[in-house]
Write a protein that holds these residues in place. Sequence first.
Motif, mmCIF file in Angstrom:
data_model
loop_
_atom_site.group_PDB
_atom_site.id
_atom_site.type_symbol
_atom_site.label_atom_id
_atom_site.label_comp_id
_atom_site.label_asym_id
_atom_site.label_seq_id
_atom_site.Cartn_x
_atom_site.Cartn_y
_atom_site.Cartn_z
ATOM 1 N N GLY A 187 1.307 3.859 -3.601
ATOM 2 C CA GLY A 187 2.452 2.974 -3.827
ATOM 3 C C GLY A 187 3.137 2.585 -2.532
ATOM 4 O O GLY A 187 3.547 1.434 -2.355
ATOM 5 N N ARG A 188 3.249 3.525 -1.603
ATOM 6 C CA ARG A 188 3.864 3.262 -0.305
ATOM 7 C C ARG A 188 3.074 2.187 0.448
ATOM 8 O O ARG A 188 3.654 1.317 1.088
ATOM 9 N N ILE A 189 1.754 2.247 0.354
ATOM 10 C CA ILE A 189 0.893 1.247 1.003
ATOM 11 C C ILE A 189 0.987 -0.093 0.269
ATOM 12 O O ILE A 189 1.158 -1.146 0.884
ATOM 13 N N ALA A 190 0.897 -0.043 -1.048
ATOM 14 C CA ALA A 190 0.911 -1.267 -1.858
ATOM 15 C C ALA A 190 2.230 -2.029 -1.724
ATOM 16 O O ALA A 190 2.234 -3.263 -1.801
ATOM 17 N N ASN A 191 3.338 -1.325 -1.534
ATOM 18 C CA ASN A 191 4.635 -1.998 -1.393
ATOM 19 C C ASN A 191 4.630 -3.032 -0.276
ATOM 20 O O ASN A 191 5.327 -4.047 -0.357
#
Length: 153
Positions: A65-69
Amino acid sequence: METFEARLDDGWKWWEAAIEEAQEGRWVRDAAERQALKDIAAATNPLHGGRMAPFTEDSWHVRIGRIANWAGVLRLAARSGGWVLQPVAGRIPAHPAGMTELLSGIYAVGEQGEIWMRGLLKGELPSEDQIAKAEGFLTGPGSVEDLELFFDD
């Protein structure tokens, strides 16, 4: 089909092309570009508490999620500034490089995070090595997290 490795390798090339232009004085960011990068940094704060990547103690959902944000934040920034994100895998950045190339290079990795998140929701896990490389691209010394340090304007 684009691989993660192509996205990451070419993402670095596009990022480096834009940074080189800025450091050589051929690209001087305007007020909108400076503000966009400040907003991107604020919106993508990894909340890692000073820990270094890889963030193996965090859950897969948090890490991916941190990357996808980054992908959503970069799409918003590109739209607000009128920059058009370009696919980077297998392509050479335009010369002179600038904001479009910088955002596109970073976006390639963020978009991969979205791909991984869709897979994760189906029970598919990316490799630990790939996640660690994406985290290292986005956070830590010399990474996108330190982007402001590369500009003199």
